[in-house]
Design an enzyme around this catalytic site. Structure first.
Site, PDB file in Angstrom:
ATOM      1  N   SER A 100       1.415   5.238   2.267  1.00  9.68           N
ATOM      2  CA  SER A 100       0.668   4.541   1.224  1.00  9.68           C
ATOM      3  C   SER A 100       1.217   4.836  -0.168  1.00  9.68           C
ATOM      4  O   SER A 100       0.700   4.311  -1.152  1.00  9.68           O
ATOM      5  CB  SER A 100      -0.814   4.948   1.278  1.00  9.68           C
ATOM      6  OG  SER A 100      -0.947   6.357   1.176  1.00  9.68           O
ATOM      7  N   HIS A 121       1.768  -0.842   4.987  1.00  7.54           N
ATOM      8  CA  HIS A 121       0.606  -0.054   4.571  1.00  7.54           C
ATOM      9  C   HIS A 121      -0.667  -0.785   4.978  1.00  7.54           C
ATOM     10  O   HIS A 121      -1.062  -1.767   4.362  1.00  7.54           O
ATOM     11  CB  HIS A 121       0.648   0.169   3.049  1.00  7.54           C
ATOM     12  CG  HIS A 121      -0.540   0.897   2.522  1.00  7.54           C
ATOM     13  ND1 HIS A 121      -0.980   0.752   1.227  1.00  7.54           N
ATOM     14  CD2 HIS A 121      -1.390   1.778   3.112  1.00  7.54           C
ATOM     15  CE1 HIS A 121      -2.043   1.504   1.035  1.00  7.54           C
ATOM     16  NE2 HIS A 121      -2.307   2.131   2.166  1.00  7.54           N
ATOM     17  N   GLU A 133      -0.034  -4.291   3.269  1.00  4.96           N
ATOM     18  CA  GLU A 133       0.905  -4.280   2.158  1.00  4.96           C
ATOM     19  C   GLU A 133       2.297  -3.999   2.728  1.00  4.96           C
ATOM     20  O   GLU A 133       2.509  -2.965   3.369  1.00  4.96           O
ATOM     21  CB  GLU A 133       0.489  -3.188   1.171  1.00  4.96           C
ATOM     22  CG  GLU A 133       1.210  -3.212  -0.150  1.00  4.96           C
ATOM     23  CD  GLU A 133       0.648  -2.163  -1.112  1.00  4.96           C
ATOM     24  OE1 GLU A 133       0.750  -2.378  -2.324  1.00  4.96           O
ATOM     25  OE2 GLU A 133       0.115  -1.127  -0.640  1.00  4.96           O
ATOM     26  N   ASN A 171      -2.202   1.521  -4.213  1.00  2.91           N
ATOM     27  CA  ASN A 171      -2.520   2.866  -4.684  1.00  2.91           C
ATOM     28  C   ASN A 171      -2.057   3.134  -6.105  1.00  2.91           C
ATOM     29  O   ASN A 171      -2.542   4.072  -6.742  1.00  2.91           O
ATOM     30  CB  ASN A 171      -1.955   3.903  -3.720  1.00  2.91           C
ATOM     31  CG  ASN A 171      -2.834   4.018  -2.488  1.00  2.91           C
ATOM     32  OD1 ASN A 171      -4.037   3.847  -2.554  1.00  2.91           O
ATOM     33  ND2 ASN A 171      -2.221   4.300  -1.346  1.00  2.91           N
TER      34      ASN A 171
END
Length: 264
Positions: A100, A121, A133, A171
């Site tokens: 991530s 992700h 992702e 993130n």
């Protein structure tokens, strides 16, 4: 449907995974979205094996797509990649990582065929969240990207692509938001409950930042903030000292029964 081989170092983790599949399927049957026959087919297509089991690793040579999902640690991930390659993972197989935050290019540095390496992700909880992702490394080729996007579609997931930068998109935005909420708590500006209530009712998010951090795992949040801070070199990504304190105390959130909240 696809045939799946789940590998893990810990037998208890494999058993929990198998039980999760059975429980999830039972709920889908109860909701009328699956039949008993569908459940039997699903369960029958997933096999489980240990990463230390030579028999299980012998099946790696027959895999065409691998998704690694171990802890968010560079060395741990690289050891898994090495074990897979040494076990005969075919040269044309895609090797994806569920990282991530860690650079895709850095993760595959030194590995053979980096053009077959990519980031996938998945958002938690995976059965519910519709997004994956997808992150290309510097040397990821078009064929690998196309096969990855096709797998997302086959999984009935939406996909969004990101450049290989620290934290990617999700993130890079989410973790500083959570980290700032921890600073607000640390400075005594508001209680955890009022921080979450303000963000839920004031910005219409489904879950407040501190509750979300507990569900993600405070250790995971801290690891990602450290990656952002180290790789981007900007003090605005400095992990909140209170977050560090909680992790050092073993209060990691829902999975340990206590984080910013207490769980039964």
């Amino acid at each position: 449907g696809a045939e799946v081989l789940a590998l893990d170092k810990f037998p208890a983790s494999l058993e929990r995974s198998a039980q999760f599949v059975r429980d999830w399927a039972a709920k889908e049957v109860k909701k009328g979205r699956m039949s008993d026959a569908d459940t039997a087919d699903l369960v029958g297509r997933i096999r489980y094996g240990g990463l230390d089991d030579r028999t299980a690793l012998g099946e790696v040579a027959g895999l065409d797509f691998v998704i690694e999902a171990v802890s968010e640690d560079l060395d741990t991930k690289r050891r898994v990649f090495t074990a897979l390659l040494e076990s005969g993972l075919p040269s044309d197989s895609v090797l994806a990582t569920n990282t991530s935050s860690i650079s895709i290019t850095k993760l595959c540095s030194g590995l053979d065929r980096p053009e077959r390496f990519i980031g996938m992700h998945f958002m938690n909880p995976v059965p519910v969240m519709p997004l994956v992702e997808v992150i290309r490394g510097l040397r990821t080729d078009e064929s690998t990207l196309a096969r990855t996007l096709a797998l997302c579609t086959a999984m009935k997931k939406q996909h969004a692509t990101s450049e290989d930068r620290p934290g990617f998109v999700a993130n890079r935005v989410l973790m500083p938001y959570i980290n700032e909420a921890v600073f607000v708590l640390q400075e005594g500006i508001a209680t955890a409950e009022d921080i979450d209530k303000t963000m839920k009712l004031g910005t219409n998010v489904p879950m407040g930042p501190l509750t979300l951090a507990d569900f993600i795992g405070l250790d995971t949040c801290l690891s990602i903030m450290r990656v952002l801070h180290q790789d981007l070199g900007d003090s605005k990504y400095r992990p909140a000292p209170l977050l560090v304190n909680y992790v050092e105390a073993g209060l990691l959130g829902k999975k340990t029964g206590r984080g910013f909240y207490t769980y039964e």
